[in-house]
Design an enzyme around this catalytic site. Structure first.
Site, PDB file in Angstrom:
ATOM      1  N   ASP A  86      13.167 -27.613   5.723  1.00 41.44           N
ATOM      2  CA  ASP A  86      12.410 -28.046   7.203  1.00 41.44           C
ATOM      3  C   ASP A  86      11.300 -28.721   6.685  1.00 41.44           C
ATOM      4  OD1 ASP A  86      11.510 -28.337   9.599  1.00 41.44           O
ATOM      5  OD2 ASP A  86      12.244 -26.532  10.395  1.00 41.44           O
ATOM      6  N   ASP A  97       9.081 -34.086  12.824  1.00 39.28           N
ATOM      7  CA  ASP A  97       9.465 -32.439  12.016  1.00 39.28           C
ATOM      8  C   ASP A  97      11.253 -32.722  11.900  1.00 39.28           C
ATOM      9  OD1 ASP A  97      10.158 -29.934  11.935  1.00 39.28           O
ATOM     10  OD2 ASP A  97       9.078 -29.526  13.834  1.00 39.28           O
ATOM     11  N   HIS A 157      10.760 -28.339  20.351  1.00 46.25           N
ATOM     12  CA  HIS A 157       9.504 -28.144  21.223  1.00 46.25           C
ATOM     13  C   HIS A 157       8.892 -29.621  21.270  1.00 46.25           C
ATOM     14  CE1 HIS A 157       8.313 -28.787  16.846  1.00 46.25           C
ATOM     15  NE2 HIS A 157       9.410 -28.059  16.504  1.00 46.25           N
ATOM     16  N   HIS A 165       3.694 -27.792  18.659  1.00 46.28           N
ATOM     17  CA  HIS A 165       4.336 -26.927  19.706  1.00 46.28           C
ATOM     18  C   HIS A 165       3.495 -27.113  20.781  1.00 46.28           C
ATOM     19  CE1 HIS A 165       7.680 -24.563  17.716  1.00 46.28           C
ATOM     20  NE2 HIS A 165       6.834 -24.961  16.639  1.00 46.28           N
ATOM     21  N   GLU A 190      15.987 -28.628  17.431  1.00 43.81           N
ATOM     22  CA  GLU A 190      16.459 -28.168  16.213  1.00 43.81           C
ATOM     23  C   GLU A 190      17.578 -27.041  16.379  1.00 43.81           C
ATOM     24  OE1 GLU A 190      13.359 -25.832  14.217  1.00 43.81           O
ATOM     25  OE2 GLU A 190      12.085 -26.811  15.763  1.00 43.81           O
ATOM     26  N   GLU A 285      17.435 -30.761  12.370  1.00 46.20           N
ATOM     27  CA  GLU A 285      16.481 -31.013  13.325  1.00 46.20           C
ATOM     28  C   GLU A 285      16.109 -32.647  13.155  1.00 46.20           C
ATOM     29  OE1 GLU A 285      12.839 -28.970  12.540  1.00 46.20           O
ATOM     30  OE2 GLU A 285      12.048 -29.391  14.431  1.00 46.20           O
TER      31      GLU A 285
HETATM   32 MN    MN Z   1      11.154 -28.178  11.811  1.00 45.99          MN
HETATM   33 MN    MN Z   2      10.472 -27.990  14.808  1.00 46.90          MN
END
Ligand code: MN
Ligand code: MN
Length: 307
Positions: A86, A97, A157, A165, A190, A285
């Site tokens: 990630d 992200d 998020h 977030h 994700e 994600e």
């Molecule tokens: Mn992530």
């Molecule tokens: Mn994330």
């Protein structure tokens, strides 16, 4: 709405995350050291003109999230493992992200596909006006339809500048949240799939922190350290690795002080999250810009898996 300059920063961050994940596909394999992987991927992000938006997370098997290599870390990628990578990068606070799962055991290929298919569905259906719960229902259906469980207490998020977030969460199940996604909003989405219980629990282990306050007392006592943390993280999650050679503390002292600051609520400490039933976990994600007629991917995660 996003300005042309903001969009350019997001696109650039997305391209860098994409290339970083591409690199992960190359270097993450059984026998590789997790410390080397995290360091190499984070250095690559920096070499491309961005900064890590958080430490590279490596989630092995039932570890779902929030594990990054410690300062000294002998952990290696095990044989026959399922590994989540990630990655986040930002330019001037504009964050992308994204995550992939590498599967070194054919037995778990269907589990990995379940999360991948769920992300494909998200890309197809995401548009302004959909409720958060409705998006979750699509993810849930895609994963359950393949015989696995979505992880119900991990979510996508809303992302804002320097804010990973930023309030609204996109569930991996239909949680009935009727709030809507709006045009111009940016979401990391994700899907997590498991053959375990369908939830994660905290472990006592912490490898990632975030600066949340600078009380005077702590500022006085650990002024140099807190200023360094602000400099390396800009309010985003960080790894003690990023501080190791920048402060006048031994590795053991540094981790001790960070834990002390977490107890004083100067830092937020992210516990490593594991699947509650010790199930295997897969995750994919991407970060999306929501549009009235659809969405736009920023890291193009799915393009890494076109076969
Ligand atoms: Mn992530
Ligand atoms: Mn994330």
């Amino acid at each position: 709405m996003l300005s042309k300059e903001e969009l350019e920063k997001l696109y650039k961050a997305g391209e860098i995350v994409h290339k970083t994940l591409e690199k992960a596909l190359d270097i993450v394999r059984p026998g590789a050291r997790v410390l080397d992987i995290c360091t190499e991927l984070e250095n690559y992000i920096i070499s491309q003109g961005a900064r890590p938006a958080f430490p590279v997370n490596i989630g092995i098997n039932h570890v779902a999230a929030h594990y990054t290599a410690r300062i000294e870390d002998d952990l290696v990628i095990p044989e026959k493992s399922v590994v989540k990578v990630d990655v986040g990068a930002h330019i001037d606070g504009y964050i992308v992200d994204a995550a992939i799962t590498l599967c070194f055991n054919p037995v778990y290929e269907p589990l990995v596909q379940a999360a991948l298919e769920a992300l494909k569905v998200v890309k197809e259906i995401l548009k302004a006006g959909l409720s958060l719960g409705r998006i979750g229902s699509y993810i849930e259906k895609a994963i359950r339809g393949r015989g696995f469980k979505p992880i119900e207490n991990l979510t996508g998020h809303l992302i804002k500048r320097y804010e990973l977030h930023a309030g609204k969460s996109i569930p991996n199940v239909d949680n009935g949240d009727e709030r809507k996604v709006l045009e111009g909003e940016i979401y990391a989405i994700e899907p997590f799939a498991t053959d375990g219980k369908g939830s994660v629990i905290d472990t006592p282990q912490v490898t990632i922190y975030r600066l949340i306050a600078t009380p005077k007392k702590a500022l006085k006592k650990h002024r140099e350290l807190i200023l360094k943390i602000q400099e390396v993280s800009q309010g985003l999650p960080f790894s003690p690795r990023w501080l190791a050679n920048k402060v006048n503390l031994s590795k053991d002292e540094l981790v001790k002080v960070l834990d002390e600051l977490a107890r004083e609520n100067v830092l937020y400490a992210y516990p490593v999250l594991v699947e509650e039933g010790k199930g295997m976990v897969s995750q994919f994600e991407d970060t999306f810009i929501v549009k009235n007629d659809g969405c736009e991917e920023l890291a193009h995660t799915l393009d890494l898996f076109r076969r």
